[in-house]
Design a protein around this motif. Structure first.
Motif, PDB file in Angstrom:
ATOM      1  N   TRP A 170       0.855  -1.189   0.000  1.00 39.05           N
ATOM      2  CA  TRP A 170       0.000   0.000   0.000  1.00 39.05           C
ATOM      3  C   TRP A 170       0.885   1.230   0.000  1.00 39.05           C
ATOM      4  O   TRP A 170       1.913   1.276   0.674  1.00 39.05           O
ATOM      5  CB  TRP A 170      -0.912   0.022   1.223  1.00 39.05           C
ATOM      6  CG  TRP A 170      -1.797   1.245   1.257  1.00 39.05           C
ATOM      7  CD1 TRP A 170      -2.982   1.420   0.603  1.00 39.05           C
ATOM      8  CD2 TRP A 170      -1.548   2.468   1.974  1.00 39.05           C
ATOM      9  NE1 TRP A 170      -3.488   2.676   0.867  1.00 39.05           N
ATOM     10  CE2 TRP A 170      -2.623   3.340   1.719  1.00 39.05           C
ATOM     11  CE3 TRP A 170      -0.522   2.897   2.795  1.00 39.05           C
ATOM     12  CZ2 TRP A 170      -2.703   4.616   2.256  1.00 39.05           C
ATOM     13  CZ3 TRP A 170      -0.582   4.177   3.337  1.00 39.05           C
ATOM     14  CH2 TRP A 170      -1.678   5.019   3.067  1.00 39.05           C
ATOM     15  N   SER A 171       0.482   2.211  -0.775  1.00 41.31           N
ATOM     16  CA  SER A 171       1.180   3.491  -0.811  1.00 41.31           C
ATOM     17  C   SER A 171       0.132   4.589  -0.782  1.00 41.31           C
ATOM     18  O   SER A 171      -0.857   4.529  -1.525  1.00 41.31           O
ATOM     19  CB  SER A 171       2.020   3.593  -2.085  1.00 41.31           C
ATOM     20  OG  SER A 171       2.781   4.768  -2.081  1.00 41.31           O
ATOM     21  N   SER A 172       0.310   5.568   0.071  1.00 41.66           N
ATOM     22  CA  SER A 172      -0.633   6.678   0.157  1.00 41.66           C
ATOM     23  C   SER A 172      -0.729   7.364  -1.195  1.00 41.66           C
ATOM     24  O   SER A 172       0.282   7.585  -1.859  1.00 41.66           O
ATOM     25  CB  SER A 172      -0.162   7.678   1.214  1.00 41.66           C
ATOM     26  OG  SER A 172      -0.987   8.827   1.201  1.00 41.66           O
ATOM     27  N   PRO A 173      -1.931   7.735  -1.609  1.00 40.60           N
ATOM     28  CA  PRO A 173      -2.072   8.423  -2.886  1.00 40.60           C
ATOM     29  C   PRO A 173      -1.472   9.831  -2.874  1.00 40.60           C
ATOM     30  O   PRO A 173      -1.255  10.422  -3.914  1.00 40.60           O
ATOM     31  CB  PRO A 173      -3.584   8.468  -3.112  1.00 40.60           C
ATOM     32  CG  PRO A 173      -4.191   8.267  -1.766  1.00 40.60           C
ATOM     33  CD  PRO A 173      -3.211   7.478  -0.964  1.00 40.60           C
ATOM     34  N   GLN A 174      -1.177  10.342  -1.693  1.00 43.34           N
ATOM     35  CA  GLN A 174      -0.600  11.678  -1.597  1.00 43.34           C
ATOM     36  C   GLN A 174       0.391  11.749  -0.445  1.00 43.34           C
ATOM     37  O   GLN A 174       0.363  10.927   0.454  1.00 43.34           O
ATOM     38  CB  GLN A 174      -1.691  12.719  -1.388  1.00 43.34           C
ATOM     39  CG  GLN A 174      -2.459  12.508  -0.093  1.00 43.34           C
ATOM     40  CD  GLN A 174      -3.762  13.273  -0.064  1.00 43.34           C
ATOM     41  OE1 GLN A 174      -4.381  13.470  -1.098  1.00 43.34           O
ATOM     42  NE2 GLN A 174      -4.175  13.705   1.101  1.00 43.34           N
ATOM     43  N   SER A 175       1.242  12.737  -0.514  1.00 43.50           N
ATOM     44  CA  SER A 175       2.174  12.982   0.581  1.00 43.50           C
ATOM     45  C   SER A 175       1.414  13.603   1.744  1.00 43.50           C
ATOM     46  O   SER A 175       0.393  14.255   1.560  1.00 43.50           O
ATOM     47  CB  SER A 175       3.287  13.927   0.135  1.00 43.50           C
ATOM     48  OG  SER A 175       4.079  13.304  -0.843  1.00 43.50           O
ATOM     49  N   ILE A 176       1.947  13.400   2.935  1.00 44.63           N
ATOM     50  CA  ILE A 176       1.317  13.906   4.154  1.00 44.63           C
ATOM     51  C   ILE A 176       2.154  15.039   4.712  1.00 44.63           C
ATOM     52  O   ILE A 176       3.365  14.902   4.874  1.00 44.63           O
ATOM     53  CB  ILE A 176       1.198  12.776   5.209  1.00 44.63           C
ATOM     54  CG1 ILE A 176       0.473  11.551   4.633  1.00 44.63           C
ATOM     55  CG2 ILE A 176       0.529  13.277   6.475  1.00 44.63           C
ATOM     56  CD1 ILE A 176      -0.939  11.783   4.201  1.00 44.63           C
ATOM     57  N   ARG A 177       1.520  16.164   4.999  1.00 48.49           N
ATOM     58  CA  ARG A 177       2.228  17.291   5.610  1.00 48.49           C
ATOM     59  C   ARG A 177       2.659  16.919   7.013  1.00 48.49           C
ATOM     60  O   ARG A 177       1.927  16.278   7.756  1.00 48.49           O
ATOM     61  CB  ARG A 177       1.308  18.516   5.699  1.00 48.49           C
ATOM     62  CG  ARG A 177       1.189  19.270   4.401  1.00 48.49           C
ATOM     63  CD  ARG A 177       0.579  20.637   4.604  1.00 48.49           C
ATOM     64  NE  ARG A 177       1.546  21.504   5.263  1.00 48.49           N
ATOM     65  CZ  ARG A 177       1.207  22.483   6.094  1.00 48.49           C
ATOM     66  NH1 ARG A 177      -0.039  22.718   6.381  1.00 48.49           N
ATOM     67  NH2 ARG A 177       2.139  23.234   6.631  1.00 48.49           N
ATOM     68  N   PRO A 178       3.828  17.349   7.413  1.00 55.77           N
ATOM     69  CA  PRO A 178       4.300  17.022   8.755  1.00 55.77           C
ATOM     70  C   PRO A 178       3.548  17.801   9.830  1.00 55.77           C
ATOM     71  O   PRO A 178       3.102  18.917   9.600  1.00 55.77           O
ATOM     72  CB  PRO A 178       5.774  17.442   8.715  1.00 55.77           C
ATOM     73  CG  PRO A 178       5.852  18.474   7.649  1.00 55.77           C
ATOM     74  CD  PRO A 178       4.795  18.111   6.640  1.00 55.77           C
ATOM     75  N   ASP A 179       3.399  17.170  10.975  1.00 57.54           N
ATOM     76  CA  ASP A 179       2.836  17.803  12.165  1.00 57.54           C
ATOM     77  C   ASP A 179       3.738  17.400  13.331  1.00 57.54           C
ATOM     78  O   ASP A 179       3.341  16.644  14.209  1.00 57.54           O
ATOM     79  CB  ASP A 179       1.396  17.332  12.386  1.00 57.54           C
ATOM     80  CG  ASP A 179       0.707  18.054  13.533  1.00 57.54           C
ATOM     81  OD1 ASP A 179       1.242  19.075  14.018  1.00 57.54           O
ATOM     82  OD2 ASP A 179      -0.367  17.587  13.954  1.00 57.54           O
ATOM     83  N   PRO A 180       5.003  17.880  13.319  1.00 56.75           N
ATOM     84  CA  PRO A 180       5.998  17.383  14.266  1.00 56.75           C
ATOM     85  C   PRO A 180       5.703  17.692  15.732  1.00 56.75           C
ATOM     86  O   PRO A 180       6.195  17.008  16.613  1.00 56.75           O
ATOM     87  CB  PRO A 180       7.289  18.073  13.815  1.00 56.75           C
ATOM     88  CG  PRO A 180       6.828  19.306  13.120  1.00 56.75           C
ATOM     89  CD  PRO A 180       5.536  18.923  12.463  1.00 56.75           C
ATOM     90  N   TYR A 181       4.885  18.679  15.986  1.00 63.04           N
ATOM     91  CA  TYR A 181       4.612  19.049  17.374  1.00 63.04           C
ATOM     92  C   TYR A 181       3.163  18.756  17.761  1.00 63.04           C
ATOM     93  O   TYR A 181       2.680  19.233  18.780  1.00 63.04           O
ATOM     94  CB  TYR A 181       4.960  20.531  17.593  1.00 63.04           C
ATOM     95  CG  TYR A 181       6.348  20.835  17.103  1.00 63.04           C
ATOM     96  CD1 TYR A 181       7.466  20.286  17.738  1.00 63.04           C
ATOM     97  CD2 TYR A 181       6.552  21.606  15.965  1.00 63.04           C
ATOM     98  CE1 TYR A 181       8.746  20.527  17.262  1.00 63.04           C
ATOM     99  CE2 TYR A 181       7.829  21.849  15.491  1.00 63.04           C
ATOM    100  CZ  TYR A 181       8.921  21.311  16.146  1.00 63.04           C
ATOM    101  OH  TYR A 181      10.182  21.538  15.675  1.00 63.04           O
ATOM    102  N   LEU A 182       2.472  17.977  16.944  1.00 66.21           N
ATOM    103  CA  LEU A 182       1.084  17.570  17.157  1.00 66.21           C
ATOM    104  C   LEU A 182       0.165  18.761  17.396  1.00 66.21           C
ATOM    105  O   LEU A 182      -0.741  18.725  18.208  1.00 66.21           O
ATOM    106  CB  LEU A 182       0.987  16.558  18.308  1.00 66.21           C
ATOM    107  CG  LEU A 182       1.768  15.256  18.093  1.00 66.21           C
ATOM    108  CD1 LEU A 182       1.630  14.352  19.295  1.00 66.21           C
ATOM    109  CD2 LEU A 182       1.324  14.545  16.832  1.00 66.21           C
ATOM    110  N   VAL A 183       0.404  19.837  16.644  1.00 64.64           N
ATOM    111  CA  VAL A 183      -0.416  21.038  16.748  1.00 64.64           C
ATOM    112  C   VAL A 183      -1.797  20.794  16.144  1.00 64.64           C
ATOM    113  O   VAL A 183      -2.811  21.243  16.667  1.00 64.64           O
ATOM    114  CB  VAL A 183       0.284  22.225  16.049  1.00 64.64           C
ATOM    115  CG1 VAL A 183      -0.595  23.455  16.048  1.00 64.64           C
ATOM    116  CG2 VAL A 183       1.611  22.511  16.724  1.00 64.64           C
ATOM    117  N   ALA A 184      -1.842  20.077  15.034  1.00 67.87           N
ATOM    118  CA  ALA A 184      -3.114  19.824  14.355  1.00 67.87           C
ATOM    119  C   ALA A 184      -3.757  18.519  14.799  1.00 67.87           C
ATOM    120  O   ALA A 184      -4.847  18.188  14.365  1.00 67.87           O
ATOM    121  CB  ALA A 184      -2.896  19.802  12.839  1.00 67.87           C
TER     122      ALA A 184
END
Length: 195
Positions: A170-184
């Motif tokens: 399985w490969s994601s159909p899109q790249s995922i934006r980083p959320d390194p500090y779990l803000v979102a």
């Protein structure tokens, strides 16, 4: 470890989630392979087991496990074929790079490109040159997020083979934006909270 693994496997889970890292992953896979056939139905699922650990696992203990990573050495891109050629020329024909090898390789290129663009190597100049940068990495394009200065990655799931590689299942159909500090990150239970 073997007794706990046997107890867990005997309960019939869909997968055994492993947080074991490094050499202990080899031990875990070996113990799992030593279980009775009836107890080896669930794959071990990991976020850290790579081709480097699989190479140290006996062939009968390698196949069928799952790993999530943005890169596997079995990736079919021109950039990866070139990377494999360079990597194996340096480390031997039987060597397989992992997500950590690909990341290191990419970071060196990001640094070199930023230094070339900036014309200097002080932190402020490099950071400015890196903002929004893209590199055609072995696993696919990597970009640096403008807001966080972290990689935007495409998650994939690989199933291990007896040969010590991963078939990408399985490969994601899109790249995922980083959320390194779990803000979102949403920690609410959502619908369960209102039930």
């Amino acid at each position: 470890m073997a007794a706990k693994l046997r107890e867990t496997a005997s309960k019939g889970p869909d997968a055994i989630l492993s947080t074991v890292v490094g050499g202990d992953s080899v031990t875990l896979c070996t113990c799992y392979a030593d279980l009775d056939q009836k107890d080896r139905k669930a794959p071990i699922a990991s976020l850290t087991t790579t081709e480097a650990e699989l190479a140290k696992v006996t062939e009968n203990a390698r196949a069928g496990h799952l790993t999530v990573a943005p890169y596997f050495s079995s990736t079919q891109t021109d950039a990866n074929r070139q990377f494999l050629k360079i990597f194996r020329a340096r480390f031997g024909e039987d060597a397989s790079p992992s997500v950590y090898s690909e990341t290191t390789y990419s970071l060196v290129h990001f640094f070199a490109d930023a230094a070339r663009v900036a014309g200097q190597t002080d932190s402020a100049s490099l950071l400015s040159a890196l903002s929004g940068a893209v590199f055609k990495a072995p696993g696919g394009d990597l970009s640096i997020d403008l807001d966080t200065n972290h990689f935007t990655l495409r998650p994939q799931v690989g199933r291990s083979t007896a040969e010590g590689q991963y078939d990408i299942v399985w490969s994601s159909p899109q790249s995922i934006r980083p959320d390194p500090y779990l803000v979102a990150y949403d920690r609410s239970i959502g619908e369960l909270a209102s039930a």
